[in-house]
Design a protein around this motif. Sequence first.
Motif, PDB file in Angstrom:
ATOM      1  N   CYS A   1       0.836  -1.192   0.000  1.00 33.98           N
ATOM      2  CA  CYS A   1       0.000   0.000   0.000  1.00 33.98           C
ATOM      3  C   CYS A   1       0.876   1.249   0.000  1.00 33.98           C
ATOM      4  O   CYS A   1       1.975   1.249   0.560  1.00 33.98           O
ATOM      5  CB  CYS A   1      -0.910   0.014   1.232  1.00 33.98           C
ATOM      6  SG  CYS A   1      -2.176  -1.266   1.219  1.00 33.98           S
ATOM      7  N   ARG A   2       0.344   2.281  -0.627  1.00 32.83           N
ATOM      8  CA  ARG A   2       1.067   3.552  -0.670  1.00 32.83           C
ATOM      9  C   ARG A   2       0.233   4.659  -0.033  1.00 32.83           C
ATOM     10  O   ARG A   2       0.413   5.835  -0.353  1.00 32.83           O
ATOM     11  CB  ARG A   2       1.412   3.899  -2.111  1.00 32.83           C
ATOM     12  CG  ARG A   2       2.412   2.933  -2.728  1.00 32.83           C
ATOM     13  CD  ARG A   2       3.775   3.034  -2.075  1.00 32.83           C
ATOM     14  NE  ARG A   2       4.712   2.044  -2.608  1.00 32.83           N
ATOM     15  CZ  ARG A   2       5.004   0.910  -1.999  1.00 32.83           C
ATOM     16  NH1 ARG A   2       4.423   0.604  -0.853  1.00 32.83           N
ATOM     17  NH2 ARG A   2       5.877   0.068  -2.527  1.00 32.83           N
ATOM     18  N   GLY A   3      -0.640   4.297   0.829  1.00 27.12           N
ATOM     19  CA  GLY A   3      -1.530   5.221   1.512  1.00 27.12           C
ATOM     20  C   GLY A   3      -2.699   4.429   2.037  1.00 27.12           C
ATOM     21  O   GLY A   3      -2.707   3.194   1.967  1.00 27.12           O
ATOM     22  N   VAL A   4      -3.688   5.115   2.588  1.00 27.63           N
ATOM     23  CA  VAL A   4      -4.894   4.423   3.020  1.00 27.63           C
ATOM     24  C   VAL A   4      -5.533   3.792   1.790  1.00 27.63           C
ATOM     25  O   VAL A   4      -5.866   4.492   0.836  1.00 27.63           O
ATOM     26  CB  VAL A   4      -5.861   5.407   3.697  1.00 27.63           C
ATOM     27  CG1 VAL A   4      -7.157   4.694   4.057  1.00 27.63           C
ATOM     28  CG2 VAL A   4      -5.226   6.026   4.935  1.00 27.63           C
ATOM     29  N   PRO A   5      -5.688   2.480   1.770  1.00 25.01           N
ATOM     30  CA  PRO A   5      -6.156   1.822   0.543  1.00 25.01           C
ATOM     31  C   PRO A   5      -7.660   1.973   0.321  1.00 25.01           C
ATOM     32  O   PRO A   5      -8.419   2.265   1.236  1.00 25.01           O
ATOM     33  CB  PRO A   5      -5.792   0.354   0.791  1.00 25.01           C
ATOM     34  CG  PRO A   5      -5.853   0.208   2.272  1.00 25.01           C
ATOM     35  CD  PRO A   5      -5.405   1.523   2.839  1.00 25.01           C
ATOM     36  N   SER A   6      -8.048   1.763  -0.906  1.00 23.39           N
ATOM     37  CA  SER A   6      -9.470   1.690  -1.239  1.00 23.39           C
ATOM     38  C   SER A   6      -9.919   0.241  -1.150  1.00 23.39           C
ATOM     39  O   SER A   6      -9.107  -0.673  -1.246  1.00 23.39           O
ATOM     40  CB  SER A   6      -9.704   2.209  -2.658  1.00 23.39           C
ATOM     41  OG  SER A   6      -9.324   3.551  -2.767  1.00 23.39           O
TER      42      SER A   6
END
Length: 127
Positions: free
Chosen positions: A105-110
């Motif tokens: 992940c590169r941030g809060v995932p969808s």
Amino acid sequence: QVQLVESGGGSVQTGGSLRLSCAASGYTSSRSCMGWFRQAPGKEREAVAAISRDSNRLYYTDSVKGRFTISLDNAKNTLYLQMNSLKPEDAAMYYCAARRLGLYCRGVPSSYEMNYWGEGTLVTIAS
């Protein structure tokens, strides 16, 4: 076969704490991204927190920053979510989710980025 099993939900007073657990089987938590999502009645599922094992970075949605802590015990293959200072708006079904091995992940995932899901554990908040 990958299985994610959540536990630790329950009813707590406003301002209280809960710790959710997600036991993973058929899955190596050290090589992926795992996270917690929640869905309240009538609302869309939203990401709460995630941990990406390539960078060990932790990601949180703004509404839980400073109150929730995500952690991962690789030896136990278990993901945790420590929730403190709970508010009525935190009430929801909480789901554990994971990406396929090797995907991070590169941030809060969808939600659509996650490949595996648990059945959920219910958190209710008494005001």
